[in-house]
Scaffold this active site. Sequence first.
Site, PDB file in Angstrom:
ATOM      1  N   CYS A   2       0.841  -1.190   0.000  1.00  0.00           N
ATOM      2  CA  CYS A   2       0.000   0.000   0.000  1.00  0.00           C
ATOM      3  C   CYS A   2       0.876   1.240   0.000  1.00  0.00           C
ATOM      4  O   CYS A   2       2.043   1.192   0.382  1.00  0.00           O
ATOM      5  CB  CYS A   2      -0.912   0.028   1.225  1.00  0.00           C
ATOM      6  SG  CYS A   2      -1.935  -1.439   1.389  1.00  0.00           S
ATOM      7  N   ARG A  27       1.988   1.282  -5.758  1.00  0.00           N
ATOM      8  CA  ARG A  27       2.024   0.422  -4.572  1.00  0.00           C
ATOM      9  C   ARG A  27       0.655  -0.193  -4.265  1.00  0.00           C
ATOM     10  O   ARG A  27       0.543  -1.047  -3.386  1.00  0.00           O
ATOM     11  CB  ARG A  27       2.497   1.217  -3.359  1.00  0.00           C
ATOM     12  CG  ARG A  27       3.895   1.780  -3.490  1.00  0.00           C
ATOM     13  CD  ARG A  27       4.320   2.467  -2.201  1.00  0.00           C
ATOM     14  NE  ARG A  27       4.339   1.519  -1.109  1.00  0.00           N
ATOM     15  CZ  ARG A  27       5.366   0.714  -0.821  1.00  0.00           C
ATOM     16  NH1 ARG A  27       6.449   0.750  -1.562  1.00  0.00           N
ATOM     17  NH2 ARG A  27       5.309  -0.117   0.202  1.00  0.00           N
ATOM     18  N   TRP A  75      -3.683  -1.857  -1.645  1.00  0.00           N
ATOM     19  CA  TRP A  75      -3.675  -3.153  -2.337  1.00  0.00           C
ATOM     20  C   TRP A  75      -4.159  -4.161  -1.310  1.00  0.00           C
ATOM     21  O   TRP A  75      -3.521  -4.361  -0.289  1.00  0.00           O
ATOM     22  CB  TRP A  75      -2.272  -3.477  -2.832  1.00  0.00           C
ATOM     23  CG  TRP A  75      -2.192  -4.689  -3.693  1.00  0.00           C
ATOM     24  CD1 TRP A  75      -2.490  -4.779  -5.023  1.00  0.00           C
ATOM     25  CD2 TRP A  75      -1.781  -6.004  -3.295  1.00  0.00           C
ATOM     26  NE1 TRP A  75      -2.274  -6.050  -5.478  1.00  0.00           N
ATOM     27  CE2 TRP A  75      -1.846  -6.831  -4.441  1.00  0.00           C
ATOM     28  CE3 TRP A  75      -1.357  -6.567  -2.090  1.00  0.00           C
ATOM     29  CZ2 TRP A  75      -1.503  -8.176  -4.408  1.00  0.00           C
ATOM     30  CZ3 TRP A  75      -1.029  -7.902  -2.061  1.00  0.00           C
ATOM     31  CH2 TRP A  75      -1.091  -8.693  -3.216  1.00  0.00           C
ATOM     32  N   ASN A 101       0.401   0.075   6.066  1.00  0.00           N
ATOM     33  CA  ASN A 101       0.914  -0.810   5.031  1.00  0.00           C
ATOM     34  C   ASN A 101       1.523  -2.020   5.727  1.00  0.00           C
ATOM     35  O   ASN A 101       2.378  -1.867   6.598  1.00  0.00           O
ATOM     36  CB  ASN A 101       1.980  -0.096   4.186  1.00  0.00           C
ATOM     37  CG  ASN A 101       2.698  -1.044   3.241  1.00  0.00           C
ATOM     38  OD1 ASN A 101       2.103  -1.973   2.708  1.00  0.00           O
ATOM     39  ND2 ASN A 101       3.986  -0.817   3.047  1.00  0.00           N
ATOM     40  N   GLY A 102       1.100  -3.237   5.362  1.00  0.00           N
ATOM     41  CA  GLY A 102       1.637  -4.433   5.979  1.00  0.00           C
ATOM     42  C   GLY A 102       0.540  -5.334   6.490  1.00  0.00           C
ATOM     43  O   GLY A 102      -0.622  -5.221   6.079  1.00  0.00           O
ATOM     44  N   GLU A 484      11.280 -14.738 -18.171  1.00  0.00           N
ATOM     45  CA  GLU A 484      10.885 -13.339 -18.022  1.00  0.00           C
ATOM     46  C   GLU A 484       9.887 -12.930 -19.100  1.00  0.00           C
ATOM     47  O   GLU A 484       8.940 -12.180 -18.833  1.00  0.00           O
ATOM     48  CB  GLU A 484      12.119 -12.431 -18.069  1.00  0.00           C
ATOM     49  CG  GLU A 484      11.836 -10.952 -17.916  1.00  0.00           C
ATOM     50  CD  GLU A 484      11.223 -10.568 -16.573  1.00  0.00           C
ATOM     51  OE1 GLU A 484      10.715  -9.434 -16.476  1.00  0.00           O
ATOM     52  OE2 GLU A 484      11.249 -11.397 -15.632  1.00  0.00           O
ATOM     53  N   LYS A 488       6.194 -11.488 -18.230  1.00  0.00           N
ATOM     54  CA  LYS A 488       5.703 -10.190 -18.669  1.00  0.00           C
ATOM     55  C   LYS A 488       4.381 -10.313 -19.421  1.00  0.00           C
ATOM     56  O   LYS A 488       3.475  -9.490 -19.263  1.00  0.00           O
ATOM     57  CB  LYS A 488       6.743  -9.501 -19.572  1.00  0.00           C
ATOM     58  CG  LYS A 488       7.880  -8.892 -18.794  1.00  0.00           C
ATOM     59  CD  LYS A 488       7.422  -7.685 -17.969  1.00  0.00           C
ATOM     60  CE  LYS A 488       8.381  -7.377 -16.854  1.00  0.00           C
ATOM     61  NZ  LYS A 488       8.336  -8.314 -15.722  1.00  0.00           N
ATOM     62  N   GLU A 491       1.718 -10.933 -16.797  1.00  0.00           N
ATOM     63  CA  GLU A 491       1.466  -9.750 -15.972  1.00  0.00           C
ATOM     64  C   GLU A 491       0.631  -8.704 -16.698  1.00  0.00           C
ATOM     65  O   GLU A 491      -0.273  -8.093 -16.117  1.00  0.00           O
ATOM     66  CB  GLU A 491       2.791  -9.106 -15.560  1.00  0.00           C
ATOM     67  CG  GLU A 491       3.570  -9.854 -14.508  1.00  0.00           C
ATOM     68  CD  GLU A 491       4.864  -9.157 -14.162  1.00  0.00           C
ATOM     69  OE1 GLU A 491       5.202  -9.071 -12.978  1.00  0.00           O
ATOM     70  OE2 GLU A 491       5.564  -8.679 -15.084  1.00  0.00           O
ATOM     71  N   HIS A 507      10.197 -33.335 -22.361  1.00  0.00           N
ATOM     72  CA  HIS A 507       9.872 -34.029 -21.117  1.00  0.00           C
ATOM     73  C   HIS A 507       8.489 -33.640 -20.604  1.00  0.00           C
ATOM     74  O   HIS A 507       8.295 -33.432 -19.397  1.00  0.00           O
ATOM     75  CB  HIS A 507      10.953 -33.753 -20.075  1.00  0.00           C
ATOM     76  CG  HIS A 507      12.312 -34.234 -20.481  1.00  0.00           C
ATOM     77  ND1 HIS A 507      12.717 -35.540 -20.319  1.00  0.00           N
ATOM     78  CD2 HIS A 507      13.337 -33.590 -21.073  1.00  0.00           C
ATOM     79  CE1 HIS A 507      13.941 -35.688 -20.781  1.00  0.00           C
ATOM     80  NE2 HIS A 507      14.352 -34.509 -21.237  1.00  0.00           N
ATOM     81  N   LYS A 607       3.638  -2.951  -6.864  1.00  0.00           N
ATOM     82  CA  LYS A 607       5.040  -2.769  -7.247  1.00  0.00           C
ATOM     83  C   LYS A 607       5.995  -3.363  -6.225  1.00  0.00           C
ATOM     84  O   LYS A 607       6.963  -4.031  -6.575  1.00  0.00           O
ATOM     85  CB  LYS A 607       5.323  -1.266  -7.406  1.00  0.00           C
ATOM     86  CG  LYS A 607       6.733  -0.951  -7.888  1.00  0.00           C
ATOM     87  CD  LYS A 607       6.947  -1.452  -9.293  1.00  0.00           C
ATOM     88  CE  LYS A 607       8.296  -1.059  -9.838  1.00  0.00           C
ATOM     89  NZ  LYS A 607       8.530  -1.681 -11.152  1.00  0.00           N
TER      90      LYS A 607
END
Length: 612
Positions: A2, A27, A75, A101-102, A484, A488, A491, A507, A607
């Site tokens: 947050c 955030r 968030w 925040n937390g 990556e 992306k 996301e 495999h 973020k």
Amino acid sequence: MCGIIGYSGHRPAVPLLVEGLHRLEYRGYDSSGVAFEQAGRLHVVKAAGKLAALEAKLENNAYLLATSGIGHTRWATHGLPVEKNAHPHLSQDGDIAIIHNGIIENFQEIKDELSARGHTFLSDTDTEVLAHLIGEERKSAPSLCEAFARALRRAHGAYAVVMMGVEEPGVIYAARMAAPLLMGVGVGECFVASDIPAFLPYTREVVFLEDGEVARIEGAKWQVFSLADLSPVKKSVSHVPWDMQAAAKGGYKHFMLKEIMEQPRVITDCLTGRVSEGSDGELSVHLQELDDIPVPARLHIVACGTSYNAGLWGQQLLENVGGIPTDLDIASEFRYRDPILLPGEAVMVISQSGETADTLAALRLAKEKGCRVIGLCNVVGSSIAREADVVLYTQAGPEISVASTKAMCSQMVLLALMALYYGQRRTPAVFDRELLAALHALPEKLSAALPAMQERAGQLALRFASSRSFFYLGRGQCHALALEGALKLKELSYIHAEGYAAGEMKHGPIALIDPQFPTFALALDNALFPKVKSNIQEVLARQGRVIALVQEKNGKVPDLSVEELWVLPAAHPVISCFFALPALQLFSYQMADYLGKDVDQPRNLAKSVTVE
């Protein structure tokens, strides 16, 4: 998870708080709210959704006299992202407001205790429980500050908390424990916030708070105390050289696109002062941060997400160029597996924000075991930067888009420099000068290539936008890039994507191949190209569609009978990855933009992941 901001000074507080929240939306952005004191009572305004919803509620300008207040963008962790769960939250009597925040891990235990005392709760959050606990402690504490400290001593978990109370107009209290929080010191005014950009237009003078510290601000005055006993703590003020230009879009449609296109400058900044040319014209590497610690007998890299992928990319370089045996762990696994760390070994933690909860916990575990820790991060004054034995700053500058781009590029540069540095330090006679020269020349070449890469990414996105799944294949260092690239795409566009080491395809994953499941193959010009070419043929034999990312060689394009070739400039085998990375980023960006997704703020993401 947050974003929080508090202000006390001489300006109208609410517009300033909302302005700061806009800079903290990376955030969290599923709800927001502000609290301010006016006419002897606290006023709280909050709304679900993005900040525009809050701004609409504030259009009546009923807050113009307030010169102190607190603001929050959320968030969700406890409770759905609806208005009742938005911050700020009030104490039972409404005289205390807090933002947080937390996560308060023992909130249910405290909630049950307070409910038995007659408290009623209006939200599903752990934060409201903490607000009520502060109010309850105020009944017996000699001061609001003492009540704040008593409540926080009972709270277990991670938090950055900012509080204001009606009994002390114009005063803001703040405290941190394993979550980012700092103060900004201006002229006749002070700020507290999760991150520097929140107050950067007003001051560049910053006080970094440590875990277990409480701050009190009132206009131009500020003090810091120990949470344990409220004894004064001496703090210094640091000057931050950033300006707001770094946080502006610079004419680009999205922050993400701007940050992808900034990568040549990021590489230059990362090399500056670390690569020098001698009188004989030879280049050498200088990482003074590492000069005073021994070359590790083994290096353990620990990271999450994109930073983990950067670590995987660097692992091979550290071994083959640096001569350092190197292991790699996901931070959330490392911290719980009781790793064996031997004398002479070192742990390197990688985090863009320097506040990633699992990575920070891994750092602390390594230190408990007596292991030296190297921090690789972007944010000066972050928790990892302060707690590591030595820290290497990537110098990427503020990264606003939630999906990381230039941060990974900068991490890769530092990992390459570390490998070269250790190689230079261990066996100077076989130091890889060719790689260093190619890295030194990279920014100019990448800058020239990016516009065409952006155009090609747009063409491919248009062609493949109807795909619902994607396969990314790579070998060697390109395995990390395949992971990556898939990350992306997931996301940004919410398209299912799998990244694999190409040799693993047979495999099991080859069963997925069909005409509706395209493959993005990284077939760069290196020793593994023939192997990747064989993997591509296996996909084609099963009617799979293929985009192949290739390079020119001696002026010629590789002969691959795929649906789409994406040709990158010729480059050193390691340096070619610095062209492939933005290509993958641009493809994901263009796909998401074409599909109308929120590129800079993808759903469900934040973020800085500051909770486990």
